[in-house]
Design a protein around this motif. Structure first.
Motif, PDB file in Angstrom:
ATOM      1  N   THR A  79       0.900   4.723   5.845  1.00 54.99           N
ATOM      2  CA  THR A  79       1.452   3.465   6.319  1.00 54.99           C
ATOM      3  C   THR A  79       2.774   3.763   7.018  1.00 54.99           C
ATOM      4  OG1 THR A  79       2.926   2.849   4.493  1.00 54.99           O
ATOM      5  CG2 THR A  79       0.561   2.447   4.168  1.00 54.99           C
ATOM      6  N   PRO A 136      -1.914   7.750  -3.923  1.00 55.25           N
ATOM      7  CA  PRO A 136      -3.255   8.115  -3.467  1.00 55.25           C
ATOM      8  C   PRO A 136      -4.213   8.129  -4.660  1.00 55.25           C
ATOM      9  CG  PRO A 136      -1.610   9.587  -2.530  1.00 55.25           C
ATOM     10  CD  PRO A 136      -0.889   8.759  -3.564  1.00 55.25           C
ATOM     11  N   LEU A 154       0.819  -1.209   0.000  1.00 56.62           N
ATOM     12  CA  LEU A 154       0.000   0.000   0.000  1.00 56.62           C
ATOM     13  C   LEU A 154       0.859   1.268   0.000  1.00 56.62           C
ATOM     14  CD1 LEU A 154      -2.759  -1.084   2.537  1.00 56.62           C
ATOM     15  CD2 LEU A 154      -3.003  -0.858   0.052  1.00 56.62           C
ATOM     16  N   LEU A 164      -9.894   0.216   4.246  1.00 56.72           N
ATOM     17  CA  LEU A 164      -9.816   0.770   2.898  1.00 56.72           C
ATOM     18  C   LEU A 164     -11.152   0.602   2.178  1.00 56.72           C
ATOM     19  CD1 LEU A 164      -6.352  -0.622   1.771  1.00 56.72           C
ATOM     20  CD2 LEU A 164      -6.939   1.796   1.972  1.00 56.72           C
ATOM     21  N   LYS A 187      -6.980   3.452  -2.554  1.00 56.73           N
ATOM     22  CA  LYS A 187      -6.191   4.102  -1.508  1.00 56.73           C
ATOM     23  C   LYS A 187      -6.600   5.574  -1.435  1.00 56.73           C
ATOM     24  CE  LYS A 187      -1.439   5.180  -0.095  1.00 56.73           C
ATOM     25  NZ  LYS A 187      -0.006   5.014  -0.401  1.00 56.73           N
ATOM     26  N   TRP A 215      -7.339  -3.109   7.331  1.00 50.99           N
ATOM     27  CA  TRP A 215      -6.733  -2.099   6.456  1.00 50.99           C
ATOM     28  C   TRP A 215      -7.569  -0.838   6.338  1.00 50.99           C
ATOM     29  CZ3 TRP A 215      -2.056  -3.496   6.408  1.00 50.99           C
ATOM     30  CH2 TRP A 215      -1.707  -4.845   6.359  1.00 50.99           C
ATOM     31  N   TYR A 271      -4.218   8.529   3.290  1.00 55.28           N
ATOM     32  CA  TYR A 271      -4.004   7.220   3.897  1.00 55.28           C
ATOM     33  C   TYR A 271      -2.504   7.026   4.136  1.00 55.28           C
ATOM     34  CZ  TYR A 271      -4.549   2.161   4.674  1.00 55.28           C
ATOM     35  OH  TYR A 271      -4.551   0.887   5.220  1.00 55.28           O
TER      36      TYR A 271
END
Length: 222
Positions: A195, A128, A123, A155, A189, A153, A193
């Motif tokens: 990670t 994006p 991811l 999502l 995504k 997740w 968002y």
């Protein structure tokens, strides 16, 4: 299902690894003999597709057909996808990932894509607004992935039934001819968002660039 953190720094580069250009790309994981990769790259000449296949026999079949068709926007890679992605791709470089009919890992659910810590790293490489397309003929696989998207997740996704006329991969043709239910999740995504790997850069950033674009290049790459 709890997900531990992926240890990207422990991934060794694949044998004969070479970097790609830092341009936006699409990536197919487990491309097989390349039916979808060749079709997609022919239909979308404006997009660059990297098709990764681990099995040498299937990779060579894809490579042979690529020589015949000659798409300059397709690069076939013979490697295990996880270390290749860790070493080759930049954060937010990928427009689309395709994971079409992966091994359902019936005896090892932890190795299914959305159950693996690696999915977080995947991811981080996605732009994006980019998407991951996950297709399967196993309803339980899709249902579990859907649950992971909601609970782990977090999502957004769209669940689709694949029409009987679809013919993207050899597996898809076989399953649909049998009358099996084939489904896919189109995972998005969102903007913002994050990670834990958003700032993680490739571990072998000084390797030279290689893009396979011609019959000569493909033969030299074998």
């Amino acid at each position: 299902m709890p997900i531990r953190q992926f240890q990207a720094q422990r991934m060794h580069a694949p044998r004969d690894f070479q970097m790609i250009r830092p341009d936006p790309v699409c990536v197919e994981i487990g491309a097989g003999k390349g039916k979808h990769a060749l079709l997609f790259s022919a239909q979308h000449p404006e997009k660059k597709l990297i098709a990764i296949e681990r099995t040498r026999e299937k990779y060579l079949a894809m490579q042979k057909q690529h020589v015949l068709e000659g798409q300059t926007n397709l690069q076939a890679i013979h490697a295990d996808a996880m270390p290749w992605i860790v070493h080759a791709l930049l954060p937010a470089q990928v427009q689309q990932f395709f994971i079409l009919y992966p091994n359902p890992e019936p005896h090892n659910p932890a190795q299914r894509w959305l159950n693996m810590p690696f999915f977080e790293f995947l991811l981080s490489r996605l732009q994006p607004g980019g998407t991951v397309t996950l297709a399967s003929n196993i309803p339980e696989y899709i249902a579990e992935a859907q649950q992971q998207l909601i609970e782990v997740w977090k999502l957004p996704f769209v669940k689709e039934v694949i029409p009987g006329t679809s013919a993207r991969t050899h597996f898809e043709i076989k399953y649909l001819e049998r009358g099996e239910l084939c489904q896919q999740l189109i995972i998005s995504k969102p903007e913002g968002y994050s990670t834990r790997f958003d700032d993680f850069k490739p571990l072998q950033g000084q390797n030279p660039v290689q893009v396979v674009t011609s019959e000569t290049d493909i033969k030299n790459a074998e």
